[in-house]
Design a protein around this motif. Structure first.
Motif, mmCIF file in Angstrom:
data_model
loop_
_atom_site.group_PDB
_atom_site.id
_atom_site.type_symbol
_atom_site.label_atom_id
_atom_site.label_comp_id
_atom_site.label_asym_id
_atom_site.label_seq_id
_atom_site.Cartn_x
_atom_site.Cartn_y
_atom_site.Cartn_z
ATOM 1 N N ARG A 81 21.706 17.604 -12.731
ATOM 2 C CA ARG A 81 22.915 18.429 -12.680
ATOM 3 C C ARG A 81 22.592 19.844 -12.234
ATOM 4 O O ARG A 81 21.655 20.473 -12.712
ATOM 5 N N PRO A 94 31.132 21.065 -15.597
ATOM 6 C CA PRO A 94 31.999 20.038 -14.987
ATOM 7 C C PRO A 94 33.103 20.625 -14.119
ATOM 8 O O PRO A 94 33.556 21.730 -14.325
ATOM 9 N N SER A 120 30.268 11.487 -14.808
ATOM 10 C CA SER A 120 29.636 11.372 -16.117
ATOM 11 C C SER A 120 29.914 10.014 -16.745
ATOM 12 O O SER A 120 31.027 9.484 -16.683
ATOM 13 N N LYS A 121 28.870 9.444 -17.358
ATOM 14 C CA LYS A 121 28.974 8.199 -18.111
ATOM 15 C C LYS A 121 28.280 8.390 -19.456
ATOM 16 O O LYS A 121 27.227 9.028 -19.537
ATOM 17 N N SER A 122 28.855 7.846 -20.505
ATOM 18 C CA SER A 122 28.247 7.997 -21.820
ATOM 19 C C SER A 122 26.987 7.140 -21.921
ATOM 20 O O SER A 122 26.965 5.990 -21.482
ATOM 21 N N GLU A 138 22.829 7.478 -16.998
ATOM 22 C CA GLU A 138 22.849 8.412 -15.879
ATOM 23 C C GLU A 138 24.245 8.453 -15.258
ATOM 24 O O GLU A 138 25.001 7.488 -15.330
ATOM 25 N N GLU A 139 24.544 9.594 -14.643
ATOM 26 C CA GLU A 139 25.797 9.682 -13.905
ATOM 27 C C GLU A 139 25.829 8.630 -12.789
ATOM 28 O O GLU A 139 24.799 8.255 -12.245
ATOM 29 N N ASN A 145 30.125 16.443 -11.846
ATOM 30 C CA ASN A 145 29.109 17.481 -11.778
ATOM 31 C C ASN A 145 28.545 17.497 -10.362
ATOM 32 O O ASN A 145 28.502 16.456 -9.692
#
Length: 373
Positions: A185, A189, A241-243, A246-247, A274
């Motif tokens: 990043r 955001p 973004s993912k919980s 990785e994005e 991001n």
């Protein structure tokens, strides 16, 4: 098998020497700069009664080498005839009925997917595919197309060369998957406040290009314009973004006349993004992690028959001369476990994989490695 030839007869003869059996499917990965007459090859394979699908890619991978010419030929065992879906640039394309095939499965299988990587609605198509196949299947594949980013026919099928299409093969293997990208990043955001399919028109309610270049110019110490956009943007993708993961990376590749950012893959409206930045060492390390991820999941490494590598073309463009380090890392680690297995694959326009061996996702600037056993 890697065949460096521009002669359809020679390629067909090499394929016919592979002892093809009724359930075997030939998968052709064709380097786009090859002068091969693809329609002649399709005609030859049809005449020989060979079951096949294929795609055209900016480069193909065999062992630790990237080839800009030639064809990687894979003989894989399928559980049914490959599925070809056309007209994906419209909203009324027809889905086949997968139920008869799925009802006959006694174990999890692998879906190998090749799509036109420059379609505007890839994520929507893959979502529909997941709704129909679900977790009975592990997914791996990638987007075909040209490094020029000009959309044109890029899929080889018995019906000819196709665009705005997808080919899906259900293979008689289970798969362990490694999915990594290594981008970090830089800023965010940021909210994609107005989008349409794969085009971001507004970021934080302002023109997308203006917002994006303001962030990027501060880091790269250079001026960005539509003319040099791709040369700079290849270093600064978006991350969704993912919980606990990785994005998911989205690759902006051009600016349209409205200041919208054209991406490889859809970006839903109100997605939180991001801006990412690449460091070569991080990307190379991520490729090694992807190999370890696929090999460490299983006690079945002794049964691995194929290793498929789907490596984003923009990673190769970003890494330049260091891209061969990435391929060497992959090949060395695979052969340490399975010396007789040659990693093979392609440079893709977007990568397809089961996300954590679960939900189907479309990635950019990512490397996907699948061990088929």
């Amino acid at each position: 098998m890697y065949v460096q030839s521009e002669n359809p007869v020679e390629i067909t003869e090499a394929i016919l020497k592979m002892d093809i059996r009724p359930k075997d499917l030939i998968v052709l990965l064709v380097a786009e700069s090859d002068n091969l007459n693809l329609q002649a090859l399709i005609d030859r394979l049809n005449e020989a009664g060979v079951s096949f699908i294929g795609g055209i890619f900016p480069g193909v991978i065999h062992n630790s080498t990237l080839h800009k010419v030639g064809v990687v030929v894979k003989k894989l065992q399928s559980v049914s005839a490959p599925v070809i879906i056309q007209g994906l640039n419209t909203s009324d394309y027809r889905w086949p009925d997968f139920t008869p095939t799925l009802s006959g499965l006694e174990k999890k299988v692998t879906a190998w997917i090749m799509i036109d990587g420059l379609m505007p609605n890839i994520a929507s198509f893959l979502s529909g595919l997941y709704d129909r196949l679900g977790d009975r299947v592990n997914f791996i594949g990638g987007g075909a197309g040209s490094l020029t980013l000009e959309q044109k026919p890029c899929l080889l099928t018995p019906n000819g060369l196709l665009q705005d299409a997808a080919v899906i093969a259900l293979l008689d293997y289970d798969t362990h998957l490694g999915v990594k990208h290594g981008w970090k990043r830089l800023a965010g955001p940021i909210v994609a406040t107005r989008t349409s399919h794969n085009i971001i028109y507004e970021l934080n309610w302002e023109e997308a290009f203006t917002v994006y270049k303001n962030y990027v110019e501060k880091d790269c110490d250079c001026k960005m314009s539509p003319a040099n956009f791709f040369e700079i943007s290849k270093c600064y993708p978006f991350g969704i973004s993912k919980s606990n993961a990785e994005e998911v990376v989205r690759d902006p590749i051009s600016v349209n006349s409205d200041g919208g950012l054209v991406c490889v893959g859809e970006v839903p409206e109100n997605t939180v993004l991001n801006i990412m930045k690449g460091i070569p060492e991080n990307l190379i390390a991520a490729a090694a992690e992807a190999v370890e991820e696929t090999l460490n999941q299983s006690a079945h490494n002794d049964y691995v028959r194929h290793t498929m590598v789907v490596d984003c073309v923009s990673r190769a463009l970003f890494l330049e001369d260091r891209h061969e380090e990435e391929l060497e890392q992959i090949s060395r680690r695979i052969k340490a476990v399975r010396p007789e297995v040659s990693p093979q694959g392609m440079l893709s326009l977007g990568e397809i994989s089961s996300y954590g061996e679960g939900y189907l996702e479309f990635f950019n600037k990512t490397i996907v490695i699948g061990s088929l056993y």
